[in-house]
Motif scaffolding. Structure first.
Motif: not given
Ligand code: GLU
Length: 380
Positions: A252-257, A266-270, A284-288, A307-308
């Motif tokens: 969780q702490q690592l993912q915070g950054d 792997g993060r939720v991108v909008v 770039s095959r990043i799910k958004a 998340d971003a």
């Protein structure tokens, strides 16, 4: 050369043969033809009222009731003034809508924060670049991100922890029943004969032993054997529990950054549908998650639904310095450079004139004044 002179001489001679009325008629026909020909009215294209498509995208285009303002609006007004052209703005919801209108020639051009791309260049003409930007990442502000209480709360209700608690309950019930069966007949047994309340005492014993806190032990030999096995299960369970919680907290702490594009998978991108950012993420095959407008994207980020946010850097910078101040921050540098341009239908008669006007504005510092008006240079 001599042949040409002869030809001219012939024409003059034949003209001389025409009567005055015939010459007048010929002149009239030529005039009529010129007027009826569609190209004739486009001799000076800037004289018609240009239909200019745009969309709201601060700080390039703002709308306050019916009034439009912003960098792109001011820039277009200056270009049109240079061209001596009349125009009318028409506001559309998205860039794909503007492109559609331009493609169908329902409007003469589009100006907002429209990126010049190779793909779009196939179908449209673009002016010279009018603004340099690119794509960047925005996240919620880090203040409070490392706050221990929300993190712990989230941890207590995490699926991993709930699963562990479920397993512990199941184990306790099984162990309690075994101990109750073995101990209830023992004279000095720790558990009463009847199921109730015997099973409660047995459950309490099983739970306490699992947590390595047992105070009493069964009296019968079989019960004691089970108790020893149960104590070992307790030790293993506590070790497993500690390891799982520690790992989850570290992750969780690592993912915070989120520091750059490499942290996005792997993060939720909008982002917004149909934008160059959505195109980049797909490539770039990043799910958004794609939403209809940038305001909805800000909302999703602020409400923890994402998340971003990936979008045009100048637009994000403006939001960060104004409405989003203290709530959001930009991370990493621009990872894909983009230029904004004025979009026109292929072979538009206005491109050359628009480019000349744009260059003039850049050369006579009018562009710089506009830039300084809309972009607080010191702040950014
Ligand atoms: N610059 C991006 C594009 O041209 C997004 C602009 C916007 O959504 O207004 O697709």
């Amino acid at each position: 050369m001599i042949a040409l002179l002869k030809k001219i001489n012939q024409i003059i001679k034949s003209l001389n043969k025409l009567t005055f009325q015939q010459t007048l008629l010929a002149g009239l026909i030529v005039l009529l033809l010129l007027h009826a020909h569609p190209g004739a009215s486009q001799q000076n294209p800037s004289k018609k009222t240009l239909q200019v498509a745009t969309k709201i995208i601060p700080p390039f285009v703002f709308q306050d009731k019916d009034k439009l303002s912003g960098f792109s609006i001011d820039l277009w007004r200056s270009i049109a003034k240079e061209m001596g052209a009349d125009f009318k703005f028409i506001v559309y919801p998205t860039v794909p809508d503007i492109l559609n209108q331009v493609e169908q020639k329902k409007v003469d051009l589009g100006i907002a924060a429209i990126s010049i791309t190779a793909e779009r260049q196939k179908k449209f003409d673009f002016s010279l670049p009018m603004f340099a930007g690119g794509l960047q990442i925005m996240v919620r502000s880090s203040d409070g991100k490392n706050n221990i209480f929300p993190n712990l709360l989230q941890m207590f209700f995490s699926p991993t922890l709930l699963q562990l608690v479920g397993i512990a309950l199941a184990l306790i019930i099984i162990a309690a029943h075994i101990i109750w069966l073995l101990e209830r007949h023992h004279q000095e047994g720790i558990i009463s004969k009847s199921y109730f309340p015997g099973i409660f005492k047995a459950s309490w014993w099983a739970a306490a032993t699992l947590a390595t806190q047992a105070d009493e032990m069964p009296k019968g030999p079989l019960g004691r054997m089970i108790a020893v096995i149960w104590m070992f299960i307790g030790v293993i369970f506590v070790a497993y529990f500690t390891a799982t919680v520690t790992t989850a907290m570290t992750v969780q702490q690592l993912q915070g950054d989120i520091r750059g594009i490499q942290d996005l998978p792997g993060r939720v991108v909008v982002t917004t549908a149909g934008s160059t950012a959505s195109e980049f993420l797909r490539y770039s095959r990043i799910k958004a998650v794609e939403v209809a407008s940038i305001d909805k994207a800000y909302d999703a980020l602020l409400k923890n639904q994402a998340d971003a946010l990936v979008f045009d850097s100048p637009v994000l910078l403006y939001y960060t310095a104004n409405e989003g101040k203290g709530k959001v921050e930009i991370v990493g540098s621009i990872f894909q450079e983009e230029n904004y341009g004025i979009v026109l239908p292929n072979n538009s008669p206005y491109r050359r004139e628009i480019n000349s006007a744009l260059l003039t504005l850049k050369e006579n510092a009018a562009y710089k004044t506009l830039y300084e008006k809309w972009f607080d240079v010191k702040k950014s």
